[in-house]
Design an enzyme around this catalytic site. Structure first.
Site, PDB file in Angstrom:
ATOM      1  N   CYS A   1       0.866  -1.403  -0.038  1.00  0.00           N
ATOM      2  CA  CYS A   1      -0.077   0.034  -0.025  1.00  0.00           C
ATOM      3  C   CYS A   1       0.995   1.349   0.005  1.00  0.00           C
ATOM      4  CB  CYS A   1      -0.895   0.011   1.240  1.00  0.00           C
ATOM      5  SG  CYS A   1      -0.289  -0.610   2.619  1.00  0.00           S
TER       6      CYS A   1
ATOM      7  N   HIS B   1      -2.836   6.390   4.791  1.00  0.00           N
ATOM      8  CA  HIS B   1      -1.277   6.443   4.781  1.00  0.00           C
ATOM      9  C   HIS B   1      -0.829   7.810   4.126  1.00  0.00           C
ATOM     10  CE1 HIS B   1      -1.578   2.399   5.799  1.00  0.00           C
ATOM     11  NE2 HIS B   1      -0.853   1.867   4.908  1.00  0.00           N
TER      12      HIS B   1
END
Length: 342
Positions: free
Chosen positions: A132, A244
């Protein structure tokens, strides 16, 4: 005419997001199957907001023959067991685990960055989805690399607890609640308390002192973007539920100004530039949740090197970092190779 699509791991965070995004993007589906372990078999889940309900099937007894593609969100152990079976039955696997990412016979794809690499998928009938944190970073790097050629990247990540699954999200919630009422906040999923704290440790440690998460960012960036790029990563877990963030410093072979970089990023696929030199003129993880874009802010020149930039990069890790990228790979596979949809 559409596709027969499988979502394996459909009851997990990423699997549910895959179903949501397939529905949102109106992926051309004739039939869809939601798979999970025997514990969840028989559960009924939503197919996004379509109003359609799916009964979860047991992956152990599933017949893969006749299905066009399967989006896997079942971890490396499950993938190791079921991906070869599905691929051998003619069902192309798009895998979210780390198992096949560095396999030279398996394309590692971020569609905005290296769409052409998907053409090698037939060697194993498997396509890998990157880590990710890698996915959002290479989306940001690609247009800048095309213009000025990147030599070196130094990145510090601020990774949300959803990257550790439902258990990570539950731990942040429970610890935060316990701290407010004066109860113990003992770590279970993480190595230290995550509530009101940051942990510079994601995945296992390697011999050189780096972690496996940091190693993934290095080797995956090289495979996806350019093997010549040098990458140094420090990966940190932070008390954020979803999204994130990354502070990225980039050194280039050729001259590039912040103004030119902003102009390039503004036109690049998959990127939303939000960069105002004022209070709130940047994107934080809470604002990217549920969004498709990779957000870039704080673009500025680095005066300590001849040609350098620093920037801030934020993305919904359950989306671009996992489920969205997998669906985009499925769309790319359909356009370039399967070509069943009208």
């Amino acid at each position: 005419m559409g596709y027969r699509v499988v979502v394996a791991g459909a009851t997990g965070n990423v699997g549910r997001e895959m179903l949501n995004i397939l529905a949102e993007r109106e992926f051309p589906i004739d039939e869809i199957a939601a798979l999970a372990s025997s514990r969840s078999a028989g559960d009924v889940i939503d197919f996004g907001e379509t109003g359609k309900k799916l009964t979860v099937r047991n992956i152990e007894h599933f017949d893969w023959a006749g299905w066009d593609m399967a989006l896997f969100a079942i971890g490396s152990e499950g993938t190791k067991k079921y991906a070869p079976i599905a691929a051998a039955a003619g069902c192309t696997v798009i895998d979210n685990s780390s198992l096949y990412r560095m396999d030279p016979d398996v394309p590692l794809i971020v569609p905005e960055v290296n769409a052409h690499a998907i053409d090698g998928y037939r060697r194993k009938n498997i396509i890998a989805n990157p880590n990710c944190s890698t996915a959002q970073m290479v989306v940001a790097l690609k247009p800048l690399h095309d213009f000025a050629t990147i030599k070196r990247v130094v990145v510090a990540t601020y990774q949300s607890v959803s990257g550790a699954g439902k258990a990570g999200m539950d731990e942040l919630f429970e610890q935060s609640r316990n701290i407010f009422v004066g109860d113990p906040a003992e770590p279970r999923k993480f190595t230290k308390q995550i509530a009101f704290n940051v942990i510079p440790h994601i995945d296992s440690f390697l011999d050189d002192g780096s972690t496996k998460e940091e190693w993934k960012m290095v080797v995956e960036t090289k495979k996806i973007l350019d093997p010549k790029i040098k990458v140094s990563a420090t990966c940190v877990r932070v008390p954020v539920f979803v999204g994130h963030s990354e502070a990225i410093n980039i050194e280039f072979e050729n001259e590039i100004s912040a103004a030119r970089a902003k102009s390039i990023l503004r036109e690049a696929p998959g990127i939303m530039l939000v960069d105002k030199h004022e209070d709130g003129g940047y994107v934080t993880p809470i604002e990217c949740v549920g969004e498709y874009a990779t957000y870039i802010s704080r673009v500025r020149e680095d005066p300590t090197v001849d040609s350098g930039l620093s920037l801030w990069c934020v993305s919904d890790n359950l989306r671009k970092g996992a489920a969205l990228n997998a669906v985009q790979i499925a769309e790319l596979l359909g356009r370039r190779h399967l070509k069943k949809a009208a």
